[in-house]
Design a protein around this motif. Structure first.
Motif, mmCIF file in Angstrom:
data_model
loop_
_atom_site.group_PDB
_atom_site.id
_atom_site.type_symbol
_atom_site.label_atom_id
_atom_site.label_comp_id
_atom_site.label_asym_id
_atom_site.label_seq_id
_atom_site.Cartn_x
_atom_site.Cartn_y
_atom_site.Cartn_z
ATOM 1 N N UNK A 63 0.971 -1.231 0.009
ATOM 2 C CA UNK A 63 -0.054 0.124 0.027
ATOM 3 C C UNK A 63 0.939 1.331 -0.050
ATOM 4 N N UNK A 64 1.842 1.211 0.864
ATOM 5 C CA UNK A 64 2.875 2.299 0.924
ATOM 6 C C UNK A 64 3.454 2.570 -0.545
ATOM 7 N N UNK A 65 4.050 1.454 -1.000
ATOM 8 C CA UNK A 65 4.466 1.499 -2.417
ATOM 9 C C UNK A 65 3.626 2.187 -3.445
ATOM 10 N N UNK A 66 2.161 1.585 -3.412
ATOM 11 C CA UNK A 66 1.349 2.202 -4.211
ATOM 12 C C UNK A 66 1.175 3.565 -4.138
ATOM 13 N N UNK A 67 1.207 4.198 -2.903
ATOM 14 C CA UNK A 67 0.924 5.612 -2.436
ATOM 15 C C UNK A 67 2.260 6.472 -3.111
ATOM 16 N N UNK A 68 3.290 5.747 -2.943
ATOM 17 C CA UNK A 68 4.310 6.523 -3.503
ATOM 18 C C UNK A 68 4.118 6.549 -4.859
ATOM 19 N N UNK A 69 3.887 5.661 -5.856
ATOM 20 C CA UNK A 69 3.703 5.641 -7.209
ATOM 21 C C UNK A 69 2.749 6.564 -7.600
ATOM 22 N N UNK A 70 1.577 6.803 -6.662
ATOM 23 C CA UNK A 70 0.596 7.673 -7.071
ATOM 24 C C UNK A 70 0.992 8.967 -7.084
ATOM 25 N N UNK A 71 1.799 9.292 -6.159
ATOM 26 C CA UNK A 71 2.526 10.695 -5.820
ATOM 27 C C UNK A 71 3.352 11.092 -6.955
ATOM 28 N N UNK A 72 3.975 10.024 -7.529
ATOM 29 C CA UNK A 72 5.138 10.401 -8.647
ATOM 30 C C UNK A 72 4.127 10.616 -9.880
ATOM 31 N N UNK A 73 2.859 9.966 -9.897
ATOM 32 C CA UNK A 73 1.991 10.197 -11.044
ATOM 33 C C UNK A 73 1.149 11.627 -10.929
ATOM 34 N N UNK A 74 1.084 11.973 -9.866
ATOM 35 C CA UNK A 74 0.463 13.393 -9.345
ATOM 36 C C UNK A 74 1.576 14.383 -9.951
ATOM 37 N N UNK A 80 2.389 19.148 -16.034
ATOM 38 C CA UNK A 80 1.678 19.277 -17.350
ATOM 39 C C UNK A 80 0.638 20.269 -17.236
ATOM 40 N N UNK A 81 -0.026 20.049 -16.460
ATOM 41 C CA UNK A 81 -1.466 20.560 -16.374
ATOM 42 C C UNK A 81 -1.268 22.142 -15.726
ATOM 43 N N UNK A 82 -0.293 22.333 -14.903
ATOM 44 C CA UNK A 82 -0.269 23.218 -14.120
ATOM 45 C C UNK A 82 0.915 24.163 -14.460
ATOM 46 N N UNK A 83 1.942 23.559 -15.087
ATOM 47 C CA UNK A 83 3.118 24.480 -15.451
ATOM 48 C C UNK A 83 3.431 24.353 -17.070
ATOM 49 N N UNK A 84 2.308 23.517 -17.715
ATOM 50 C CA UNK A 84 2.431 23.776 -19.076
ATOM 51 C C UNK A 84 3.333 22.830 -20.017
ATOM 52 N N UNK A 85 4.356 22.136 -19.041
ATOM 53 C CA UNK A 85 5.217 21.292 -19.624
ATOM 54 C C UNK A 85 4.880 20.175 -20.502
ATOM 55 N N UNK A 86 5.313 19.677 -21.530
ATOM 56 C CA UNK A 86 4.788 18.762 -22.598
ATOM 57 C C UNK A 86 4.707 17.571 -21.873
ATOM 58 N N UNK A 87 3.573 16.802 -21.849
ATOM 59 C CA UNK A 87 3.263 15.550 -21.027
ATOM 60 C C UNK A 87 4.549 14.519 -21.100
ATOM 61 N N UNK A 88 4.981 14.518 -22.475
ATOM 62 C CA UNK A 88 6.287 13.472 -22.521
ATOM 63 C C UNK A 88 7.442 14.060 -21.827
ATOM 64 N N UNK A 89 7.651 15.392 -21.951
ATOM 65 C CA UNK A 89 8.684 15.653 -21.186
ATOM 66 C C UNK A 89 8.660 15.837 -19.710
ATOM 67 N N UNK A 90 7.412 15.871 -19.336
ATOM 68 C CA UNK A 90 7.275 15.821 -17.826
ATOM 69 C C UNK A 90 7.414 14.413 -17.488
ATOM 70 N N UNK A 91 6.973 13.439 -18.001
ATOM 71 C CA UNK A 91 7.250 12.254 -17.628
ATOM 72 C C UNK A 91 8.748 11.652 -17.496
#
Length: 307
Positions: A63-74, A80-91
């Motif tokens: 569960x903790x590992x899953x939460x950490x991954x979710x934070x990375x996705x956030x 991307x959505x707030x700073x306008x960085x291209x999604x591919x570059x953001x990843x």
């Protein structure tokens, strides 16, 4: 292929099915090409591994590992959505940063889990581990699949599908697409990290390099699933991804154990090469399928004209 090798491939395929479900959400549902997966997969393994070594319950560690991954996705979605960085570059940026984060978490390039309890330990007795691990992984995948099926039938889930299908239309309908993208990326990378958390428990160690090629495997699983079981309903779409991940791992196992490949010099050290070749073949399957169906259509129409 021996029975142990078969169940090993099945176990690995089911664990990677969780990761493939995450890739499905980002690439297919949200239309968000995300490379964070190569970092969130080892992140889930690193966090879960450290938690287990620290004495926490293995399920809580997942569960903790899953939460950490979710934070990375956030973070990726926020860039991307707030700073306008291209999604591919953001990843790419988050994936690069996670390499250092994972090293910080583990304190070394790898972390041994030998002798530590895992989510599989309570169910293993004697020599039944080779199929018990596959069974436990299958139950986890089934639960994740059913939860996703339910989620995408809710208003939020339908909004997420609408956002990925047509962003401007979704915004015109009053959907907060920024929030939806952030939520979707959190779910996507959470599933990928959960896959990594289970993976390290089957391998007996967490390693900094386990995330290499994660996104390739995920995309291959999605494409294989779509080719084998083409569907529009979410129940069948998620099922096709699970089937695709299992088939992908079975294909890899069959290829590596093939006497033909061995006779021309291929071996376990050529896993990445065989994987790349298989992915190329998989990417070509939809085209072959379209041509085949078109050919059959021409033949049928020709027969009807003769009649």
């Amino acid at each position: 292929m021996s029975m142990i090798a078969f169940f090993g491939a099945l176990e690995s395929g089911l664990i990677y099915a969780l990761m493939a479900l995450g890739v499905l959400i980002s690439f297919r549902i949200l239309d968000f090409p995300d490379l964070t997966a190569d970092g969130s997969f080892p992140l889930g393994g690193a966090v879960a591994g450290l938690a287990i070594v620290s004495g926490l319950n293995p399920w809580l560690a997942c569960v903790l590992g899953m939460g950490a991954g979710a934070m990375a996705g956030v973070v990726t979605a926020w860039l991307n959505v707030k700073l306008g960085i291209l999604h591919l570059l953001a990843g790419i940026l988050v994936m690069t940063a996670l390499y250092s984060v994972n090293l910080r978490i583990m304190g070394a390039p790898n972390l041994s889990l030998l002798g530590e309890p895992t989510v599989f330990s309570p169910f293993i007795e004697g020599g039944n581990g080779f199929w018990v691990r596959a069974l436990v992984a299958g139950v986890v995948v089934l639960v994740a699949k059913l939860v996703l099926d339910w989620f995408f039938s809710t208003e939020t889930g339908l909004s997420m599908r609408a956002t990925g299908s047509n962003l401007k239309m979704a915004q015109a309908q009053g959907i907060n697409t920024s929030w939806i993208i952030i939520l979707g990326m959190a779910i996507s990378n959470g599933l990928i990290a959960l896959s990594g958390a289970l993976f390290v428990q089957t391998q007996g160690s967490a390693d900094i390099s386990i995330g290499i090629g994660t996104i390739v495997i995920g995309l291959a699983a999605v494409i294989i699933g779509e080719t084998v079981l083409s569907a529009k309903k979410m129940f069948w779409i998620t099922l096709s991804v699970v089937i695709g991940a299992v088939l992908y791992k079975l294909f890899i196992q069959i290829a590596l154990s093939s006497q033909t490949l061995r006779s021309i010099g291929f071996g376990p050290q050529d896993l990445n090469l065989v994987t790349a070749l298989l992915v190329v073949i998989v990417l070509m399957l939809p085209k072959f399928r379209t041509r085949l169906l078109a050919g059959l259509g021409v033949r049928k129409s020709g027969k009807s004209l003769q009649k």
